[in-house]
Design a protein around this motif. Structure first.
Motif, PDB file in Angstrom:
ATOM      1  N   THR A   6       0.855  -1.180   0.000  1.00 56.61           N
ATOM      2  CA  THR A   6       0.000   0.000   0.000  1.00 56.61           C
ATOM      3  C   THR A   6       0.892   1.231   0.000  1.00 56.61           C
ATOM      4  N   TRP A   7       0.401   2.268  -0.646  1.00 50.80           N
ATOM      5  CA  TRP A   7       1.121   3.535  -0.675  1.00 50.80           C
ATOM      6  C   TRP A   7       0.341   4.613   0.072  1.00 50.80           C
ATOM      7  N   ALA A   8      -0.645   4.200   0.860  1.00 49.38           N
ATOM      8  CA  ALA A   8      -1.518   5.157   1.539  1.00 49.38           C
ATOM      9  C   ALA A   8      -0.754   6.118   2.436  1.00 49.38           C
ATOM     10  N   ASP A   9       0.354   5.680   3.019  1.00 45.11           N
ATOM     11  CA  ASP A   9       1.118   6.525   3.930  1.00 45.11           C
ATOM     12  C   ASP A   9       2.446   6.993   3.336  1.00 45.11           C
ATOM     13  N   ALA A  10       2.584   6.860   2.024  1.00 44.52           N
ATOM     14  CA  ALA A  10       3.841   7.251   1.371  1.00 44.52           C
ATOM     15  C   ALA A  10       4.075   8.759   1.480  1.00 44.52           C
ATOM     16  N   ALA A  11       5.320   9.155   1.476  1.00 44.43           N
ATOM     17  CA  ALA A  11       5.665  10.574   1.504  1.00 44.43           C
ATOM     18  C   ALA A  11       5.295  11.263   0.191  1.00 44.43           C
ATOM     19  N   CYS A  12       5.323  10.524  -0.902  1.00 42.87           N
ATOM     20  CA  CYS A  12       5.068  11.091  -2.230  1.00 42.87           C
ATOM     21  C   CYS A  12       3.559  11.197  -2.499  1.00 42.87           C
ATOM     22  N   PRO A  13       3.055  12.392  -2.841  1.00 44.87           N
ATOM     23  CA  PRO A  13       1.626  12.537  -3.115  1.00 44.87           C
ATOM     24  C   PRO A  13       1.169  11.760  -4.350  1.00 44.87           C
ATOM     25  N   ILE A  14       2.055  11.535  -5.304  1.00 40.10           N
ATOM     26  CA  ILE A  14       1.687  10.738  -6.486  1.00 40.10           C
ATOM     27  C   ILE A  14       1.441   9.287  -6.061  1.00 40.10           C
ATOM     28  N   ALA A  15       2.282   8.769  -5.182  1.00 42.66           N
ATOM     29  CA  ALA A  15       2.093   7.405  -4.680  1.00 42.66           C
ATOM     30  C   ALA A  15       0.787   7.290  -3.894  1.00 42.66           C
TER      31      ALA A  15
END
Length: 163
Positions: A6-15
């Motif tokens: 999951t990328w829900a908590d990624a630093a990158c807004p695109i992710a």
């Protein structure tokens, strides 16, 4: 198909955006909701999507705040409509960008031609932005329609989000 990450908590807004919008069918469901589709049966018929996949995608879009689920009575049963929220409505520039990219790089030999945006107040074609290319008036979602789209001939007004 289950994702391993999951990328829900990624630093990158695109992710983070890809975590919400990147699953198969999700953008097409948002496209159709933007064109005014609200009922499960209509999404299924327009998209040709399996019930279980549609149920999962709609639930995730509701859970993530892009759609809201509103009850209505159909005969003796309570069913639900799915309406765009402000967050779902705010995905419109993404849909426009994907449409423009698709028209430029994946032309269709059988489709109705390029998907265009119409400013219904003046009746002229425009591009996404703050002002109409033709009349110069501010573009308001309620005064916009898609033409040359996947849903056939004519203009398809863009649905307003629920408050």
């Amino acid at each position: 198909m289950s994702r391993r990450i999951t990328w829900a908590d990624a630093a990158c807004p695109i992710a983070r955006a890809a975590d919400v919008l990147g699953e198969p069918w999700t953008l097409l469901i948002l496209r159709n909701a933007t064109a005014g589709t609200t009922r499960f049966e209509d999404f299924r018929a327009q998209l040709g999507i399996a019930d279980n996949v549609l149920t999962t995608r709609l639930a995730k879009l509701v859970d993530r705040g892009l759609l809201t689920k509103l009850p209505y009575r159909d005969g003796g049963r309570t069913r639900h409509e799915y309406r765009l929220t402000r967050a779902g409505s705010d995905a419109l520039p993404v849909l426009h960008a994907l449409g423009a990219w698709g028209d430029a790089h994946t032309p269709s030999e059988t489709g109705p031609g390029p998907m265009t945006l119409v400013h219904t107040r003046c009746g002229q074609l425009t591009r996404p932005g703050a002002k109409c290319d033709f009349c110069g008036k501010n573009l308001v979602r309620g005064d916009l329609a898609w033409r040359g789209s996947w849903l056939g001939e004519g203009e398809i007004p863009l649905a307003d989000p629920v408050a």
